[in-house]
Write an enzyme that holds these catalytic residues in place. Structure first.
Site, short mmCIF file in Angstrom:
data_model
loop_
_atom_site.label_atom_id
_atom_site.label_comp_id
_atom_site.label_asym_id
_atom_site.label_seq_id
_atom_site.Cartn_x
_atom_site.Cartn_y
_atom_site.Cartn_z
N HIS A 38 19.51 -21.59 4.96
CA HIS A 38 19.57 -21.88 6.40
C HIS A 38 18.51 -21.14 7.21
O HIS A 38 18.29 -21.44 8.37
CB HIS A 38 20.96 -21.52 6.94
CG HIS A 38 22.02 -22.45 6.44
ND1 HIS A 38 22.60 -23.43 7.22
CD2 HIS A 38 22.58 -22.58 5.21
CE1 HIS A 38 23.48 -24.09 6.50
NE2 HIS A 38 23.49 -23.60 5.27
N ASP B 198 13.12 -18.63 13.56
CA ASP B 198 14.47 -19.16 13.41
C ASP B 198 14.40 -20.34 12.45
O ASP B 198 13.51 -21.18 12.59
CB ASP B 198 14.98 -19.65 14.78
CG ASP B 198 16.49 -19.46 14.97
OD1 ASP B 198 17.21 -19.47 13.95
OD2 ASP B 198 16.93 -19.32 16.12
#
Ligand code: GDG
Length: 465
Positions: free
Chosen positions: A162, A370
């Site tokens: 992720h 991110d």
């Protein structure tokens, strides 16, 4: 093999938090990107989920929760120190996020990481039916695919990361580098948020282990391991539905009233994490107040900073820095009863988040790095009125998809200020057009599509023996 599952999710956390109170034990749905994204996929497959319940030294018997069979894994206080707070969140997390804070290395953490990964692999091996599909998640469990394959060669194993996967030069810092790479290569399919991350991975396999690859398929001793990009998403309908309710509409108006009806309400919603760029957002806001471009009470910044990893040192110091800066801005620019920055170090319900999204004129999502950033996507989905504007860091995975946001380089403070001012002053028709384009994109690129596309390619892989 009765009672075993044909589809198993393995993730560090269960999709619920265990709270041990004086009255006993209770479970509540836990916040966080992974859970938000994965619960609907697991439920649709009537699957099992192997993970930690969130309380030390406790692993109750398996139980059902909202259509998913949950299998708690026990973590001791020492495991939490070494595996979770140490190796996962003080070594791997900062290293994979471009080392925006320096990673720490400790041999005892590596040992704890191995031991806990082996425990998760054991639990998954016990839960999975013959020939089952097992989907392992994220940076805490990178050794699990190979450990699980060694125990259960019949399984089809997928892995999804992720967070970003770093370039070779950075990855090579890691003492566990070869073990982690071999761990990941135990999967049939290794998924990443971005194409660049998948490319980093296949190049690393050649560089570190001298493995051959063709396209995005690596040859691991005659076994084909595929790598690919699968950008994660949200269920936009959930946010659309929430935003359409009277309750949320009323609450959004009420929030603006409670804030003194500012002309411009700027919002940030993040876990309190040094990758999220909360400080630089505050710096940009302070400079715009200092030079008079923005004024209080016409403009207000609301920053929700959800408590996160509070026992890890970098997070403690970040909290101190952020709170000092908020205090400084408020000391210089607030009026009696009207703070310049509303700083909320709290966790909120989805409904309250939706109301905040609907109330905000500008949403600031400015991470230094991110994997994806679901908050950016949630904000866009919530704006069924086609109002609002999104400022988005180029270093968030979401920037590859939400091209009609006001994009900026978070390392360039003037660029952040410029994007914020563009977002504040966007004309209504341009603002509407940008929102509509991004919403159309999200409707066709939702979390279902993410899950399906990963699993389709996983099913088409060579799979187990
Ligand atoms: C990792 C990767 C990747 C936040 N505060 C509250 C709350 N949230 C929810 C948000 C959103 C989720 O948590 C945060 O997701 P993000 O994607 O923004 O960030 P990470 O937690 O760092 O997630 C990230 C993600 O995994 C998925 O792959 O996108 O790049 O770092 O859904 O709404 N939810 C509630 N209360 C809060 O106070 N209920």
């Amino acid at each position: 093999m009765t009672g075993r599952s044909a589809f198993v999710v393995v993730a560090n956390r269960l999709p619920v938090d265990e709270e041990v109170t004086s009255d006993g034990r209770r479970w509540r749905a836990s916040p966080g990107g992974l859970v938000t994204a994965l619960s609907p996929v697991a439920r649709a497959h009537r699957g099992a989920w192997v993970g930690w319940g969130g309380a030390a030294d406790s692993a109750p018997e398996p139980f059902d929760h909202e259509g998913i069979r949950l299998h708690p894994v026990r973590l001791s206080t020492a495991d939490i120190d070494g595996f979770y707070e140490g190796q996962s969140n003080s070594t791997i997390w900062p290293l994979y996020h471009d080392a925006v804070e320096p990673p720490s290395y400790d041999r005892t953490w590596s040992d704890a990481y191995r031991i806990v990964n082996a425990r998760f692999a054991e639990a998954a091996a016990t839960v999975a039916a013959r020939g089952a599909t097992v989907w392992v998640h994220d940076y805490q469990l990178q050794l699990v695919p190979a450990m699980l394959r060694a125990k259960r060669p019949d399984l089809r194993i997928g892995f999804f990361l992720h967070i970003p996967f770093p370039p070779i030069e950075l990855f090579m810092q890691m003492p566990l580098r070869a073990e982690i790479l071999r761990g990941l290569l135990g999967a049939d399919l290794v998924g990443f948020q971005q194409k660049l991350a998948a490319q980093n991975f296949v190049r690393l396999a050649r560089h570190l282990l001298d493995l051959r690859y063709s396209g995005m398929t690596i040859d691991v001793d005659g076994r084909a391991v595929k790598a690919g990009a699968f950008p994660i998403s949200i269920d936009p309908k959930e946010m659309e539905r929430l935003a359409a309710t009277d309750e949320i509409r009323v609450r959004a108006r009420q929030i603006r009233t409670e804030l003194g009806n500012p002309r411009t309400l700027i919002l940030g919603v993040d876990r309190l994490d040094y990758t999220k760029g909360i400080e630089l957002r505050l710096d940009a806001f302070r400079e715009l107040l200092e030079d008079g471009t923005l004024t209080v009470p016409e403009t207000t910044l609301v920053q929700v900073a959800t408590p996160s990893r509070e026992r890890v040192e970098h997070y403690e110091t970040l909290r101190t820095r952020v709170e000092r800066e908020v205090g400084r801005i408020n000391g210089d620019f607030s009026r009696v009863g009207i703070p310049a920055v509303h700083y909320l170090h709290q966790s909120y319900s989805r409904a309250e988040l939706a109301a905040l999204y609907c109330a905000a004129d500008v949403m600031m999502v400015t991470p230094l790095r991110d994997g994806m950033n679901l908050v950016a996507k949630e904000y866009v989905a919530a704006r069924i009125d086609h109002g609002g504007a999104l400022v988005l860091s180029e270093f968030a995975g979401a920037a590859n998809e939400l091209r009609h946001a006001f994009l900026c380089n978070p390392h360039d403070l003037d660029a952040v200020k410029g994007a914020l001012m563009q977002a504040i002053s966007v004309g209504p028709s341009d603002g509407r057009r940008r929102m509509q384009i991004m919403q159309r994109y999200l409707r066709t690129h939702d979390v279902d599509r993410w899950g399906r596309s990963f699993l389709e390619i996983l099913q088409a892989s060579e799979g187990g023996a």
